[in-house]
Write a protein that holds these residues in place. Sequence first.
Motif, PDB file in Angstrom:
ATOM      1  N   PRO A 166       0.823  -1.214   0.000  1.00 21.13           N
ATOM      2  CA  PRO A 166       0.000   0.000   0.000  1.00 21.13           C
ATOM      3  C   PRO A 166       0.855   1.262   0.000  1.00 21.13           C
ATOM      4  CG  PRO A 166      -0.034  -1.029   2.161  1.00 21.13           C
ATOM      5  CD  PRO A 166       0.658  -1.993   1.241  1.00 21.13           C
ATOM      6  N   ALA A 167       0.275   2.346  -0.487  1.00 22.68           N
ATOM      7  CA  ALA A 167       0.959   3.642  -0.528  1.00 22.68           C
ATOM      8  C   ALA A 167      -0.102   4.725  -0.373  1.00 22.68           C
ATOM      9  CB  ALA A 167       1.717   3.809  -1.840  1.00 22.68           C
ATOM     10  N   HIS A 168       0.355   5.948  -0.168  1.00 18.63           N
ATOM     11  CA  HIS A 168      -0.584   7.067  -0.070  1.00 18.63           C
ATOM     12  C   HIS A 168      -0.157   8.182  -1.017  1.00 18.63           C
ATOM     13  CE1 HIS A 168       1.931  10.015   2.117  1.00 18.63           C
ATOM     14  NE2 HIS A 168       2.454   8.970   2.736  1.00 18.63           N
ATOM     15  N   ASP A 169      -1.091   9.042  -1.341  1.00 16.22           N
ATOM     16  CA  ASP A 169      -0.839  10.113  -2.304  1.00 16.22           C
ATOM     17  C   ASP A 169      -0.847  11.489  -1.665  1.00 16.22           C
ATOM     18  OD1 ASP A 169      -0.510   8.295  -4.296  1.00 16.22           O
ATOM     19  OD2 ASP A 169      -2.451   8.626  -5.255  1.00 16.22           O
ATOM     20  N   GLY A 170      -0.359  11.557  -0.425  1.00 17.14           N
ATOM     21  CA  GLY A 170      -0.309  12.833   0.269  1.00 17.14           C
ATOM     22  C   GLY A 170       0.510  13.875  -0.459  1.00 17.14           C
ATOM     23  N   LEU A 171       1.535  13.419  -1.180  1.00 23.63           N
ATOM     24  CA  LEU A 171       2.395  14.366  -1.899  1.00 23.63           C
ATOM     25  C   LEU A 171       1.596  15.083  -2.987  1.00 23.63           C
ATOM     26  CD1 LEU A 171       5.358  15.256  -1.802  1.00 23.63           C
ATOM     27  CD2 LEU A 171       5.846  13.584  -3.597  1.00 23.63           C
ATOM     28  N   TRP A 172       0.726  14.349  -3.690  1.00 24.43           N
ATOM     29  CA  TRP A 172      -0.058  15.015  -4.728  1.00 24.43           C
ATOM     30  C   TRP A 172      -1.171  15.865  -4.128  1.00 24.43           C
ATOM     31  CZ3 TRP A 172       1.492  16.110  -9.273  1.00 24.43           C
ATOM     32  CH2 TRP A 172       0.599  16.736 -10.157  1.00 24.43           C
ATOM     33  N   ASP A 173      -1.648  15.512  -2.961  1.00 18.45           N
ATOM     34  CA  ASP A 173      -2.646  16.352  -2.297  1.00 18.45           C
ATOM     35  C   ASP A 173      -2.090  17.751  -2.064  1.00 18.45           C
ATOM     36  OD1 ASP A 173      -4.401  14.241  -2.241  1.00 18.45           O
ATOM     37  OD2 ASP A 173      -3.945  13.666  -0.180  1.00 18.45           O
ATOM     38  N   SER A 174      -0.829  17.824  -1.628  1.00 18.24           N
ATOM     39  CA  SER A 174      -0.217  19.140  -1.411  1.00 18.24           C
ATOM     40  C   SER A 174       0.062  19.838  -2.736  1.00 18.24           C
ATOM     41  CB  SER A 174       1.064  19.011  -0.590  1.00 18.24           C
ATOM     42  OG  SER A 174       2.044  18.251  -1.277  1.00 18.24           O
TER      43      SER A 174
ATOM     44  N   MET B 279      -1.930  19.716  -5.313  1.00 20.84           N
ATOM     45  CA  MET B 279      -3.198  20.322  -5.696  1.00 20.84           C
ATOM     46  C   MET B 279      -3.505  21.561  -4.844  1.00 20.84           C
ATOM     47  SD  MET B 279      -4.538  18.997  -8.349  1.00 20.84           S
ATOM     48  CE  MET B 279      -2.832  19.358  -8.862  1.00 20.84           C
ATOM     49  N   ALA B 280      -3.087  21.527  -3.600  1.00 18.36           N
ATOM     50  CA  ALA B 280      -3.305  22.691  -2.733  1.00 18.36           C
ATOM     51  C   ALA B 280      -2.496  23.895  -3.205  1.00 18.36           C
ATOM     52  CB  ALA B 280      -2.953  22.347  -1.293  1.00 18.36           C
ATOM     53  N   THR B 281      -1.430  23.641  -3.972  1.00 18.15           N
ATOM     54  CA  THR B 281      -0.567  24.723  -4.462  1.00 18.15           C
ATOM     55  C   THR B 281      -0.663  24.872  -5.977  1.00 18.15           C
ATOM     56  OG1 THR B 281       1.323  23.197  -4.601  1.00 18.15           O
ATOM     57  CG2 THR B 281       1.050  24.432  -2.556  1.00 18.15           C
ATOM     58  N   SER B 282      -1.750  24.397  -6.573  1.00 20.81           N
ATOM     59  CA  SER B 282      -1.857  24.369  -8.034  1.00 20.81           C
ATOM     60  C   SER B 282      -2.133  25.731  -8.652  1.00 20.81           C
ATOM     61  CB  SER B 282      -2.956  23.388  -8.454  1.00 20.81           C
ATOM     62  OG  SER B 282      -4.224  23.839  -8.005  1.00 20.81           O
ATOM     63  N   LYS B 283      -2.446  26.720  -7.837  1.00 17.65           N
ATOM     64  CA  LYS B 283      -2.774  28.045  -8.365  1.00 17.65           C
ATOM     65  C   LYS B 283      -1.644  29.048  -8.223  1.00 17.65           C
ATOM     66  CE  LYS B 283      -6.972  26.673  -9.219  1.00 17.65           C
ATOM     67  NZ  LYS B 283      -7.385  26.388 -10.613  1.00 17.65           N
ATOM     68  N   GLN B 284      -0.580  28.685  -7.503  1.00 19.95           N
ATOM     69  CA  GLN B 284       0.478  29.661  -7.233  1.00 19.95           C
ATOM     70  C   GLN B 284       1.848  28.988  -7.260  1.00 19.95           C
ATOM     71  OE1 GLN B 284       1.219  31.457  -3.261  1.00 19.95           O
ATOM     72  NE2 GLN B 284       0.626  33.391  -4.229  1.00 19.95           N
ATOM     73  N   LEU B 285       2.683  29.411  -8.179  1.00 26.01           N
ATOM     74  CA  LEU B 285       4.020  28.839  -8.310  1.00 26.01           C
ATOM     75  C   LEU B 285       4.840  29.061  -7.049  1.00 26.01           C
ATOM     76  CD1 LEU B 285       6.288  27.468  -9.843  1.00 26.01           C
ATOM     77  CD2 LEU B 285       6.727  29.634 -11.025  1.00 26.01           C
ATOM     78  N   LEU B 286       4.725  30.244  -6.451  1.00 24.19           N
ATOM     79  CA  LEU B 286       5.490  30.530  -5.237  1.00 24.19           C
ATOM     80  C   LEU B 286       5.183  29.488  -4.159  1.00 24.19           C
ATOM     81  CD1 LEU B 286       7.447  32.939  -4.565  1.00 24.19           C
ATOM     82  CD2 LEU B 286       5.594  33.867  -3.192  1.00 24.19           C
ATOM     83  N   ALA B 287       3.899  29.146  -4.013  1.00 22.82           N
ATOM     84  CA  ALA B 287       3.501  28.154  -3.017  1.00 22.82           C
ATOM     85  C   ALA B 287       4.001  26.771  -3.401  1.00 22.82           C
ATOM     86  CB  ALA B 287       1.987  28.144  -2.871  1.00 22.82           C
ATOM     87  N   ARG B 288       3.929  26.420  -4.681  1.00 20.98           N
ATOM     88  CA  ARG B 288       4.407  25.103  -5.117  1.00 20.98           C
ATOM     89  C   ARG B 288       5.894  24.939  -4.819  1.00 20.98           C
ATOM     90  NH1 ARG B 288       3.090  21.366  -9.143  1.00 20.98           N
ATOM     91  NH2 ARG B 288       0.927  21.752  -8.494  1.00 20.98           N
ATOM     92  N   LEU B 289       6.684  25.946  -5.125  1.00 19.19           N
ATOM     93  CA  LEU B 289       8.122  25.879  -4.862  1.00 19.19           C
ATOM     94  C   LEU B 289       8.398  25.753  -3.374  1.00 19.19           C
ATOM     95  CD1 LEU B 289       9.232  28.669  -7.351  1.00 19.19           C
ATOM     96  CD2 LEU B 289       9.796  26.244  -7.558  1.00 19.19           C
ATOM     97  N   ALA B 290       7.686  26.526  -2.567  1.00 22.07           N
ATOM     98  CA  ALA B 290       7.920  26.515  -1.119  1.00 22.07           C
ATOM     99  C   ALA B 290       7.564  25.167  -0.517  1.00 22.07           C
ATOM    100  CB  ALA B 290       7.114  27.628  -0.448  1.00 22.07           C
ATOM    101  N   ILE B 291       6.383  24.636  -0.840  1.00 24.26           N
ATOM    102  CA  ILE B 291       5.899  23.440  -0.168  1.00 24.26           C
ATOM    103  C   ILE B 291       6.551  22.177  -0.716  1.00 24.26           C
ATOM    104  CG2 ILE B 291       3.865  22.070   0.403  1.00 24.26           C
ATOM    105  CD1 ILE B 291       4.094  24.870   1.753  1.00 24.26           C
ATOM    106  N   GLU B 292       6.578  22.014  -2.026  1.00 28.30           N
ATOM    107  CA  GLU B 292       7.101  20.769  -2.578  1.00 28.30           C
ATOM    108  C   GLU B 292       8.625  20.684  -2.490  1.00 28.30           C
ATOM    109  OE1 GLU B 292       5.306  18.373  -3.078  1.00 28.30           O
ATOM    110  OE2 GLU B 292       3.316  19.158  -3.497  1.00 28.30           O
TER     111      GLU B 292
END
Length: 328
Positions: free
Chosen positions: A154-162, A164-177
Amino acid sequence: MNSADSEPTETLVEAALRVLNTADPVQKAKLGETIAQQWLQGTISQTYHHSIDFPVPDRPARLSNDKLVSPSLMPKLGKGGSLQSRQAILHSLVHTESWAIDLSWDIIARFGKQESMPRDFFTDFVKVAQDEGRHFTLLAARLEELGSYYGALPAHDGLWDSAMATSKQLLARLAIEHCVHEARGLDVLPTTISRFRNGGDDRSADLLETVVYPEEIMHCAAGVKWFKYLCLRSKSTTMNPSSCIELGNDEAGERESAAREEEKGNIEPTTDNDGSNEIEEVIQTFHATVRTYFRGPLKPPFNEKARKAAGFGPQWYEPLAIKGPSSV
Protein backbone atom coordinates in the motif's frame (compact mmCIF):
# COMPACT_ATOMS: atom_id res chain seq x y z
CA MET A 1 6.26 22.52 -48.62
CA ASN A 2 4.24 19.44 -47.67
CA SER A 3 1.77 19.28 -44.81
CA ALA A 4 4.25 17.57 -42.53
CA ASP A 5 6.67 20.46 -42.94
CA SER A 6 3.97 22.96 -41.99
CA GLU A 7 2.98 21.19 -38.79
CA PRO A 8 4.29 22.93 -35.67
CA THR A 9 6.94 21.01 -33.79
CA GLU A 10 6.14 19.77 -30.30
CA THR A 11 6.91 22.21 -27.51
CA LEU A 12 8.31 21.29 -24.12
CA VAL A 13 4.96 21.96 -22.43
CA GLU A 14 3.20 19.60 -24.87
CA ALA A 15 5.83 16.96 -24.19
CA ALA A 16 5.42 17.44 -20.43
CA LEU A 17 1.69 16.84 -20.81
CA ARG A 18 2.41 13.56 -22.60
CA VAL A 19 4.34 12.43 -19.52
CA LEU A 20 1.54 13.50 -17.19
CA ASN A 21 -0.99 11.59 -19.31
CA THR A 22 1.06 8.36 -19.29
CA ALA A 23 -0.36 6.01 -16.66
CA ASP A 24 2.28 3.30 -16.43
CA PRO A 25 5.05 4.55 -14.11
CA VAL A 26 7.80 2.65 -15.92
CA GLN A 27 6.75 4.07 -19.28
CA LYS A 28 6.33 7.49 -17.66
CA ALA A 29 9.96 7.42 -16.50
CA LYS A 30 11.21 6.24 -19.91
CA LEU A 31 9.24 8.89 -21.78
CA GLY A 32 10.46 11.57 -19.40
CA GLU A 33 14.06 10.54 -20.01
CA THR A 34 13.58 10.71 -23.79
CA ILE A 35 11.99 14.15 -23.61
CA ALA A 36 14.67 15.42 -21.23
CA GLN A 37 17.39 14.35 -23.64
CA GLN A 38 15.56 15.97 -26.56
CA TRP A 39 15.29 19.26 -24.66
CA LEU A 40 18.87 19.27 -23.44
CA GLN A 41 20.16 18.35 -26.91
CA GLY A 42 17.97 20.95 -28.62
CA THR A 43 15.71 18.57 -30.55
CA ILE A 44 12.84 20.16 -28.64
CA SER A 45 13.66 23.85 -28.67
CA GLN A 46 10.44 25.78 -28.02
CA THR A 47 9.07 26.09 -24.50
CA TYR A 48 5.39 26.63 -25.40
CA HIS A 49 3.01 28.06 -27.99
CA HIS A 50 2.22 31.67 -27.13
CA SER A 51 -1.21 31.47 -28.79
CA ILE A 52 -2.29 27.99 -27.64
CA ASP A 53 -3.14 26.89 -24.11
CA PHE A 54 -3.32 23.20 -23.28
CA PRO A 55 -5.21 21.96 -20.21
CA VAL A 56 -3.10 20.52 -17.42
CA PRO A 57 -4.77 17.54 -15.69
CA ASP A 58 -5.72 18.00 -12.05
CA ARG A 59 -4.33 14.55 -11.45
CA PRO A 60 -1.76 12.80 -13.67
CA ALA A 61 -2.68 9.47 -15.19
CA ARG A 62 -1.96 6.56 -12.84
CA LEU A 63 -2.60 2.83 -13.03
CA SER A 64 -5.79 1.73 -11.31
CA ASN A 65 -4.18 -1.20 -9.49
CA ASP A 66 -2.28 0.98 -6.98
CA LYS A 67 -3.10 0.01 -3.39
CA LEU A 68 -3.83 3.48 -2.03
CA VAL A 69 -4.72 4.17 1.58
CA SER A 70 -5.00 7.22 3.80
CA PRO A 71 -1.63 8.40 5.17
CA SER A 72 -2.93 7.69 8.68
CA LEU A 73 -3.58 4.05 7.72
CA MET A 74 -0.16 3.34 6.27
CA PRO A 75 1.59 0.42 8.01
CA LYS A 76 4.88 1.13 9.75
CA LEU A 77 7.92 0.72 7.53
CA GLY A 78 10.17 -0.59 10.26
CA LYS A 79 13.86 0.16 10.74
CA GLY A 80 15.39 -1.98 8.00
CA GLY A 81 16.35 -4.91 10.20
CA SER A 82 14.32 -7.41 8.20
CA LEU A 83 13.90 -8.06 4.49
CA GLN A 84 10.22 -7.16 4.81
CA SER A 85 11.11 -3.81 6.35
CA ARG A 86 13.70 -3.03 3.68
CA GLN A 87 11.17 -3.89 0.98
CA ALA A 88 8.64 -1.58 2.59
CA ILE A 89 11.11 1.31 2.84
CA LEU A 90 12.19 0.89 -0.79
CA HIS A 91 8.58 0.63 -1.93
CA SER A 92 7.79 3.90 -0.17
CA LEU A 93 10.79 5.57 -1.83
CA VAL A 94 9.81 4.26 -5.27
CA HIS A 95 6.28 5.59 -4.80
CA THR A 96 7.62 9.00 -3.78
CA GLU A 97 9.85 9.10 -6.86
CA SER A 98 6.91 8.17 -9.11
CA TRP A 99 5.08 11.27 -7.89
CA ALA A 100 8.25 13.34 -8.10
CA ILE A 101 8.36 12.63 -11.83
CA ASP A 102 4.85 13.99 -12.22
CA LEU A 103 5.54 16.97 -9.99
CA SER A 104 8.55 17.98 -12.10
CA TRP A 105 6.69 17.84 -15.40
CA ASP A 106 3.60 19.43 -13.83
CA ILE A 107 5.51 22.52 -12.69
CA ILE A 108 6.75 22.96 -16.26
CA ALA A 109 3.32 22.50 -17.85
CA ARG A 110 1.29 24.32 -15.22
CA PHE A 111 3.42 27.34 -14.38
CA GLY A 112 6.11 27.95 -16.99
CA LYS A 113 3.95 29.87 -19.45
CA GLN A 114 1.49 31.14 -16.85
CA GLU A 115 4.27 32.90 -14.93
CA SER A 116 6.35 33.87 -17.99
CA MET A 117 9.36 32.09 -16.52
CA PRO A 118 12.81 32.35 -18.13
CA ARG A 119 14.17 29.49 -20.20
CA ASP A 120 16.51 28.39 -17.41
CA PHE A 121 13.46 27.61 -15.25
CA PHE A 122 12.35 25.04 -17.81
CA THR A 123 15.83 23.57 -18.09
CA ASP A 124 16.27 23.29 -14.33
CA PHE A 125 13.06 21.33 -13.90
CA VAL A 126 13.69 19.16 -16.95
CA LYS A 127 16.91 18.12 -15.20
CA VAL A 128 15.00 17.53 -11.97
CA ALA A 129 12.46 15.40 -13.84
CA GLN A 130 15.26 13.44 -15.48
CA ASP A 131 16.86 12.74 -12.10
CA GLU A 132 13.56 11.69 -10.54
CA GLY A 133 12.92 9.28 -13.40
CA ARG A 134 16.36 7.76 -12.94
CA HIS A 135 15.78 7.46 -9.19
CA PHE A 136 12.47 5.70 -9.80
CA THR A 137 14.00 3.26 -12.29
CA LEU A 138 16.99 2.39 -10.11
CA LEU A 139 15.00 2.03 -6.89
CA ALA A 140 12.28 -0.01 -8.58
CA ALA A 141 14.92 -2.34 -10.00
CA ARG A 142 16.51 -2.70 -6.56
CA LEU A 143 13.11 -3.46 -5.04
CA GLU A 144 12.69 -6.29 -7.54
CA GLU A 145 16.14 -7.60 -6.68
CA LEU A 146 14.90 -7.89 -3.10
CA GLY A 147 11.96 -10.01 -4.22
CA SER A 148 9.19 -7.42 -4.42
CA TYR A 149 7.85 -4.93 -6.97
CA TYR A 150 6.27 -1.51 -7.14
CA GLY A 151 2.58 -1.86 -6.44
CA ALA A 152 2.95 -4.85 -4.11
CA LEU A 153 2.42 -2.75 -0.99
CA PRO A 154 0.00 0.00 0.00
CA ALA A 155 0.96 3.64 -0.53
CA HIS A 156 -0.58 7.07 -0.07
CA ASP A 157 -0.84 10.11 -2.30
CA GLY A 158 -0.31 12.83 0.27
CA LEU A 159 2.39 14.37 -1.90
CA TRP A 160 -0.06 15.01 -4.73
CA ASP A 161 -2.65 16.35 -2.30
CA SER A 162 -0.22 19.14 -1.41
CA ALA A 163 0.49 19.66 -5.11
CA MET A 164 -3.20 20.32 -5.70
CA ALA A 165 -3.30 22.69 -2.73
CA THR A 166 -0.57 24.72 -4.46
CA SER A 167 -1.86 24.37 -8.03
CA LYS A 168 -2.77 28.05 -8.36
CA GLN A 169 0.48 29.66 -7.23
CA LEU A 170 4.02 28.84 -8.31
CA LEU A 171 5.49 30.53 -5.24
CA ALA A 172 3.50 28.15 -3.02
CA ARG A 173 4.41 25.10 -5.12
CA LEU A 174 8.12 25.88 -4.86
CA ALA A 175 7.92 26.52 -1.12
CA ILE A 176 5.90 23.44 -0.17
CA GLU A 177 7.10 20.77 -2.58
CA HIS A 178 10.76 21.74 -2.85
CA CYS A 179 11.60 23.66 0.31
CA VAL A 180 9.42 21.68 2.73
CA HIS A 181 8.77 18.16 1.39
CA GLU A 182 12.04 17.69 -0.50
CA ALA A 183 13.97 19.32 2.33
CA ARG A 184 12.31 16.87 4.71
CA GLY A 185 13.66 14.12 2.48
CA LEU A 186 17.15 15.51 3.01
CA ASP A 187 16.54 15.35 6.77
CA VAL A 188 15.57 11.67 6.83
CA LEU A 189 17.74 10.17 4.09
CA PRO A 190 20.90 9.80 6.22
CA THR A 191 18.91 7.77 8.76
CA THR A 192 17.40 5.67 5.98
CA ILE A 193 20.85 5.00 4.55
CA SER A 194 22.10 3.94 7.99
CA ARG A 195 19.17 1.57 8.41
CA PHE A 196 19.99 -0.20 5.16
CA ARG A 197 23.66 -0.48 6.15
CA ASN A 198 22.81 -1.76 9.61
CA GLY A 199 20.52 -4.31 7.95
CA GLY A 200 23.38 -5.54 5.77
CA ASP A 201 22.00 -4.03 2.56
CA ASP A 202 24.95 -1.99 1.31
CA ARG A 203 23.70 -1.99 -2.29
CA SER A 204 20.54 -0.09 -1.39
CA ALA A 205 22.49 2.18 0.95
CA ASP A 206 25.05 2.97 -1.75
CA LEU A 207 22.32 3.77 -4.27
CA LEU A 208 20.71 6.24 -1.89
CA GLU A 209 24.00 7.75 -0.72
CA THR A 210 25.80 8.17 -4.05
CA VAL A 211 22.92 8.85 -6.46
CA VAL A 212 19.69 9.91 -4.79
CA TYR A 213 20.95 11.98 -1.85
CA PRO A 214 23.27 14.41 -3.69
CA GLU A 215 20.77 14.92 -6.51
CA GLU A 216 17.92 15.61 -4.11
CA ILE A 217 20.02 18.43 -2.65
CA MET A 218 20.12 19.98 -6.12
CA HIS A 219 16.35 19.60 -6.50
CA CYS A 220 15.81 21.45 -3.25
CA ALA A 221 18.28 24.08 -4.48
CA ALA A 222 16.17 24.58 -7.61
CA GLY A 223 13.17 25.31 -5.43
CA VAL A 224 15.09 27.82 -3.32
CA LYS A 225 16.58 29.49 -6.41
CA TRP A 226 13.27 30.04 -8.16
CA PHE A 227 11.45 31.02 -4.98
CA LYS A 228 14.00 33.80 -4.51
CA TYR A 229 13.69 34.75 -8.16
CA LEU A 230 9.92 35.14 -7.99
CA CYS A 231 10.07 37.18 -4.81
CA LEU A 232 12.62 39.58 -6.25
CA ARG A 233 10.98 39.78 -9.67
CA SER A 234 7.71 40.79 -8.06
CA LYS A 235 9.46 43.98 -6.91
CA SER A 236 10.68 44.89 -10.38
CA THR A 237 7.78 47.26 -11.00
CA THR A 238 9.07 49.51 -8.25
CA MET A 239 12.72 48.53 -8.17
CA ASN A 240 15.33 48.28 -10.90
CA PRO A 241 16.00 44.56 -11.45
CA SER A 242 19.71 45.32 -11.71
CA SER A 243 19.74 46.03 -7.98
CA CYS A 244 18.94 42.34 -7.39
CA ILE A 245 22.30 41.07 -8.63
CA GLU A 246 25.93 41.86 -8.14
CA LEU A 247 26.99 44.50 -10.61
CA GLY A 248 30.34 45.35 -12.12
CA ASN A 249 31.94 48.78 -12.26
CA ASP A 250 31.09 49.67 -15.84
CA GLU A 251 27.58 51.15 -16.01
CA ALA A 252 26.82 49.96 -19.55
CA GLY A 253 28.16 46.55 -18.73
CA GLU A 254 26.03 46.50 -15.60
CA ARG A 255 22.83 47.06 -17.54
CA GLU A 256 23.68 44.36 -20.07
CA SER A 257 24.69 41.92 -17.34
CA ALA A 258 21.56 42.64 -15.33
CA ALA A 259 19.28 42.00 -18.29
CA ARG A 260 21.11 38.81 -19.15
CA GLU A 261 21.04 37.49 -15.60
CA GLU A 262 17.36 38.33 -15.16
CA GLU A 263 16.52 36.41 -18.33
CA LYS A 264 18.48 33.41 -17.02
CA GLY A 265 16.83 33.61 -13.63
CA ASN A 266 20.09 34.37 -11.83
CA ILE A 267 18.73 37.19 -9.70
CA GLU A 268 20.39 37.09 -6.31
CA PRO A 269 19.33 39.10 -3.25
CA THR A 270 21.63 41.85 -2.10
CA THR A 271 21.27 44.85 0.19
CA ASP A 272 19.07 47.79 -0.82
CA ASN A 273 20.41 51.32 -0.77
CA ASP A 274 18.25 52.11 2.25
CA GLY A 275 20.00 49.36 4.23
CA SER A 276 17.16 46.83 4.29
CA ASN A 277 18.17 43.30 3.38
CA GLU A 278 16.18 41.77 0.54
CA ILE A 279 16.90 38.24 1.70
CA GLU A 280 15.01 38.98 4.89
CA GLU A 281 11.97 39.93 2.83
CA VAL A 282 12.30 36.70 0.86
CA ILE A 283 12.49 34.66 4.07
CA GLN A 284 9.46 36.43 5.53
CA THR A 285 7.55 35.63 2.34
CA PHE A 286 8.64 32.02 2.68
CA HIS A 287 7.39 31.86 6.28
CA ALA A 288 4.03 33.35 5.30
CA THR A 289 3.67 30.98 2.34
CA VAL A 290 4.45 27.87 4.37
CA ARG A 291 2.08 28.89 7.16
CA THR A 292 -0.67 29.38 4.57
CA TYR A 293 -0.19 26.19 2.56
CA PHE A 294 1.36 23.69 4.98
CA ARG A 295 -0.59 22.33 7.90
CA GLY A 296 1.31 22.25 11.19
CA PRO A 297 4.93 23.03 12.09
CA LEU A 298 8.05 21.65 10.44
CA LYS A 299 9.54 18.68 12.24
CA PRO A 300 13.16 18.66 13.42
CA PRO A 301 15.84 17.40 13.52
CA PHE A 302 17.02 19.23 10.41
CA ASN A 303 19.90 18.24 8.16
CA GLU A 304 21.54 21.66 8.32
CA LYS A 305 24.51 20.67 6.16
CA ALA A 306 22.36 19.44 3.27
CA ARG A 307 19.93 22.33 3.58
CA LYS A 308 22.81 24.81 3.52
CA ALA A 309 24.16 23.10 0.40
CA ALA A 310 20.71 23.60 -1.14
CA GLY A 311 20.91 27.33 -0.46
CA PHE A 312 18.96 28.01 2.69
CA GLY A 313 19.99 28.20 6.31
CA PRO A 314 18.22 27.84 9.68
CA GLN A 315 16.61 31.29 9.47
CA TRP A 316 14.37 29.86 6.74
CA TYR A 317 12.97 26.89 8.61
CA GLU A 318 13.65 27.05 12.36
CA PRO A 319 10.96 29.71 12.99
CA LEU A 320 8.46 27.28 11.41
CA ALA A 321 9.46 24.31 13.56
CA ILE A 322 8.18 22.73 16.71
CA LYS A 323 10.57 22.95 19.61
CA GLY A 324 13.26 20.32 19.55
CA PRO A 325 16.73 19.52 18.14
CA SER A 326 17.74 21.72 15.22
CA SER A 327 20.36 19.56 13.53
CA VAL A 328 21.12 15.96 12.68
